[in-house]
Write a protein that holds these residues in place. Structure first.
Motif, PDB file in Angstrom:
ATOM      1  N   GLY A  15       7.273  34.136  25.881  1.00 44.43           N
ATOM      2  CA  GLY A  15       7.314  35.597  25.635  1.00 44.43           C
ATOM      3  C   GLY A  15       7.516  36.079  24.297  1.00 44.43           C
ATOM      4  O   GLY A  15       7.491  37.214  23.923  1.00 44.43           O
ATOM      5  N   GLY A  16       7.652  35.190  23.149  1.00 44.68           N
ATOM      6  CA  GLY A  16       7.696  35.562  22.047  1.00 44.68           C
ATOM      7  C   GLY A  16       6.240  35.747  21.274  1.00 44.68           C
ATOM      8  O   GLY A  16       5.323  35.841  22.081  1.00 44.68           O
ATOM      9  N   SER A  17       6.481  36.162  19.906  1.00 48.56           N
ATOM     10  CA  SER A  17       5.048  36.574  19.315  1.00 48.56           C
ATOM     11  C   SER A  17       4.884  35.658  17.878  1.00 48.56           C
ATOM     12  O   SER A  17       6.015  35.193  17.551  1.00 48.56           O
ATOM     13  CB  SER A  17       5.355  38.029  19.026  1.00 48.56           C
ATOM     14  N   LEU A  18       3.804  35.269  17.552  1.00 45.69           N
ATOM     15  CA  LEU A  18       3.433  35.066  16.290  1.00 45.69           C
ATOM     16  C   LEU A  18       2.205  35.576  15.728  1.00 45.69           C
ATOM     17  O   LEU A  18       1.516  36.118  16.566  1.00 45.69           O
ATOM     18  CB  LEU A  18       3.044  33.190  16.528  1.00 45.69           C
ATOM     19  N   ARG A  19       2.151  35.702  14.351  1.00 50.39           N
ATOM     20  CA  ARG A  19       0.920  35.965  13.640  1.00 50.39           C
ATOM     21  C   ARG A  19       0.487  35.154  12.892  1.00 50.39           C
ATOM     22  O   ARG A  19       0.819  34.592  11.731  1.00 50.39           O
ATOM     23  CB  ARG A  19       1.181  37.391  13.124  1.00 50.39           C
TER      24      ARG A  19
END
Length: 120
Positions: A15-19
């Motif tokens: 559910g998290g994010s990374l770039r």
């Protein structure tokens, strides 16, 4: 030669994010397409997303609506914003660039890869 350096991988909960970011340097006249591929343990490398110099993009069905690819042509840099991450997104992510050197020779280069791990 063209060098690609990726950054931004890491460990994140589902559910998290990374770039991810990738900067190309070296003998570059023009970069036509930049993109991201990934390879999970025991699986073949697969396309994640690509983007042309005109910013036309293409995504794997598995990431559509969750990942966004973008690029800065002036900086020879490509980004991958990954939202709503799932455990099945766990893989080594590789940056790719295709274009022409200053001698107008075609290049098709990959970076060393950055690990993305998503815990459930």
């Amino acid at each position: 030669q063209v060098q690609l350096v990726e950054s931004g991988g890491g460990l994140v909960q589902a559910g998290g994010s990374l770039r991810l970011s990738c900067a190309a340097s070296g003998n570059i006249f023009k970069i036509n397409s930049m993109g991201w591929y990934r390879q999970a343990p025991g699986k073949q490398r697969e396309l994640v997303a690509t983007i042309t110099s005109g910013r036309d993009s293409n995504y794997a069905d598995s990431v559509k609506g969750r990942f966004t690819i973008s690029r800065d042509n002036a900086k020879h840099t490509v980004y991958l914003q990954m939202n709503s991450l799932k455990p099945e997104d766990t893989a080594v992510y590789y940056c790719n660039a295709e274009g022409l050197s200053r001698e107008l020779e075609v290049f098709d280069s990959f970076g060393q890869g950055t690990q993305v791990s998503v815990s459930s």
